[in-house]
Motif scaffolding. Structure first.
Motif, short mmCIF file in Angstrom:
data_model
loop_
_atom_site.label_atom_id
_atom_site.label_comp_id
_atom_site.label_asym_id
_atom_site.label_seq_id
_atom_site.Cartn_x
_atom_site.Cartn_y
_atom_site.Cartn_z
N ILE A 1 0.84 -1.20 0.00
CA ILE A 1 0.00 0.00 0.00
C ILE A 1 0.87 1.25 0.00
CG2 ILE A 1 -1.79 1.27 1.25
CD1 ILE A 1 -2.74 -1.41 2.39
N ASP A 2 1.79 1.33 0.94
CA ASP A 2 2.73 2.46 0.97
C ASP A 2 3.91 2.09 1.85
OD1 ASP A 2 2.06 3.10 3.74
OD2 ASP A 2 0.20 3.92 2.94
N VAL A 3 5.00 2.89 1.70
CA VAL A 3 6.22 2.69 2.48
C VAL A 3 6.64 4.04 3.05
CG1 VAL A 3 8.58 1.81 2.49
CG2 VAL A 3 6.92 0.87 0.88
N THR A 4 6.92 4.08 4.35
CA THR A 4 7.38 5.29 5.01
C THR A 4 8.82 5.11 5.44
OG1 THR A 4 5.14 5.74 5.83
CG2 THR A 4 6.96 6.90 6.90
N LEU A 5 9.69 6.04 5.06
CA LEU A 5 11.09 6.00 5.42
C LEU A 5 11.32 6.86 6.67
CD1 LEU A 5 14.00 5.14 4.78
CD2 LEU A 5 14.17 7.12 3.26
N LYS A 6 11.85 6.23 7.72
CA LYS A 6 12.09 6.94 8.98
C LYS A 6 13.49 6.57 9.45
CE LYS A 6 10.02 7.83 13.49
NZ LYS A 6 8.92 7.47 14.43
N GLY A 7 14.47 7.45 9.16
CA GLY A 7 15.86 7.15 9.49
C GLY A 7 16.35 5.97 8.66
N GLN A 8 16.81 4.91 9.33
CA GLN A 8 17.24 3.69 8.66
C GLN A 8 16.15 2.62 8.68
OE1 GLN A 8 20.00 4.89 6.82
NE2 GLN A 8 20.53 2.72 7.03
N SER A 9 14.92 3.03 8.96
CA SER A 9 13.80 2.09 9.03
C SER A 9 12.83 2.31 7.88
CB SER A 9 13.06 2.22 10.37
OG SER A 9 13.90 1.87 11.45
N LEU A 10 12.32 1.22 7.36
CA LEU A 10 11.29 1.22 6.33
C LEU A 10 10.01 0.65 6.94
CD1 LEU A 10 13.48 -0.24 3.46
CD2 LEU A 10 12.63 2.11 3.57
N ILE A 11 8.96 1.45 6.95
CA ILE A 11 7.69 1.02 7.54
C ILE A 11 6.72 0.70 6.39
CG2 ILE A 11 5.80 1.62 9.09
CD1 ILE A 11 7.70 3.66 10.39
N TYR A 12 6.40 -0.59 6.24
CA TYR A 12 5.54 -1.06 5.15
C TYR A 12 4.11 -1.25 5.64
CZ TYR A 12 9.68 -2.16 2.34
OH TYR A 12 10.85 -2.09 1.61
N ARG A 13 3.18 -0.78 4.82
CA ARG A 13 1.76 -1.10 5.00
C ARG A 13 1.37 -1.99 3.84
NH1 ARG A 13 -3.24 1.81 5.54
NH2 ARG A 13 -2.48 3.18 3.88
N LEU A 14 0.97 -3.23 4.17
CA LEU A 14 0.71 -4.25 3.17
C LEU A 14 -0.75 -4.66 3.21
CD1 LEU A 14 3.83 -6.42 4.07
CD2 LEU A 14 3.71 -4.64 2.32
N GLY A 15 -1.30 -4.97 2.05
CA GLY A 15 -2.70 -5.36 1.97
C GLY A 15 -2.89 -6.69 1.29
#
Length: 334
Positions: free
Chosen positions: A181-195
């Motif tokens: 769905i989308d990916v958020t980049l926060k520092g060295q972290s990738l936050i994935y929202r998957l459907g």
């Protein structure tokens, strides 16, 4: 005087024999101690799903040749071979070990045993860790049961510990009906929202796949997170199959099947039952109320008197002329 000489010779002979016995015992002890009993090999941090190969020296510092009688590992995932079946004293053999690391991060450890004909053995421990260059907050993505036309959403955070160009990454959710769905980049972290969103015409059943994250110019750096989802009908039943087993001819059997609606929408249209077994069964259906998502299907099987064989068919539950449930029926008339 003669007796004294005989006594002195006996004592000297006894001391020589005792000394020889003591030297032999010390030699055996030295042989046993100089055979390597345990060798530890640290593979360190390895990428997931990667073939790792190592050559491990097996020295023979004992006073006798070592002949290999058996080579075995604690897991079929470890491939092993040795350069020579006989290791002369003072020589060194090479144990070749290959191992494909798992796709799930975490530590691993395996053992390879080298048995010798003299009863001695060498244990080689091979250990390491998968995925230490990254971290994820879950090792498995479970979307759970999902109805057609709905979407189940999961969130996973991947933290990269190494200095990697995150903007050059390649990512994919390789699972049927799955999407990023989308990916958020926060520092060295990738936050994935998957459907996981099965369409209205999708087949019922389980779908498996994985979230893939990697870099084209760094094939050794890859992250794989297993994923699973299940496409389920709007209604579920217990039991899942109307199985009557063996029914004597001329007798009757009955069964109650509980059907439950998975939706929070408790409004019901007129439910209908359809089947092609009218000459064998009678079915009574209770319509659920708006507050209870449960309906009862009463099945009465009447075994014909002059019939022998198997009865197989489907009982279909429909809502607004749309099939929402298929219940298999199976019985054998004798």
């Amino acid at each position: 005087m003669k007796q004294s000489k005989i006594l002195i010779c006996s004592v000297v002979l006894l001391l020589c024999v005792s000394g020889g016995a003591y030297w032999t015992s010390s030699s055996n002890q030295e042989t046993r101690d100089l055979v390597p009993q345990f060798i530890s090999v640290d593979l360190g941090d390895v990428p997931p799903n990667t073939l790792v190969e190592r050559s491990i020296p097996i020295p023979n510092a004992s006073l006798e040749d070592l002949k290999v009688s058996k080579l075995h590992a604690d897991c079929g995932c470890v491939k092993k071979s040795i350069s020579q079946q006989s290791i002369p004293t003072g020589d060194t053999a090479l144990l070749s070990v290959s191992y494909r690391s798992p796709s799930v991060r975490g530590p691993f450890s395996h053992r390879v045993n080298i048995d010798y004909e003299n009863g001695k053995s060498t244990i080689v421990s091979v250990a390491g860790s998968v995925g230490a260059w990254f971290d994820v907050d879950t090792s498995f993505l479970s979307f759970g049961p999902t109805m057609r036309g709905n979407e189940s959403i999961q969130t996973v955070t991947v933290t990269i510990r190494d200095a990697m160009p995150l903007e050059d990454r390649v990512e994919e959710l390789s699972m049927k009906h799955g999407r990023i769905i989308d990916v958020t980049l926060k520092g060295q972290s990738l936050i994935y929202r998957l459907g996981f969103s099965p369409p209205d015409n999708s087949e019922y059943g389980e779908c498996r796949g994985e979230l893939l994250l990697g870099w084209n110019d760094r094939p050794g750096k890859a992250i794989k997170i297993p994923a699973s989802g299940k496409v389920v009908p709007l209604w579920s039943t217990y039991p899942k199959k109307a199985f009557f087993g063996l029914v004597p001819a001329g007798e009757e059997r009955s069964m109650t099947v509980i059907a439950r609606k998975r939706s929070t929408d408790m409004e019901h249209s007129e439910l209908q039952i359809k089947h092609d077994l009218s000459k064998f069964i009678d079915i009574e259906l209770t319509t659920p109320t708006e507050k209870k998502p449960v309906t009862t299907i009463m099945i009465q099987l009447k075994a014909p008197e002059h019939f022998s064989g198997r009865i197989v068919g489907d009982i279909t539950l429909q809502d607004q002329n749309e099939t929402v449930l298929v219940l298999p029926l199976d019985a054998y008339i004798e």
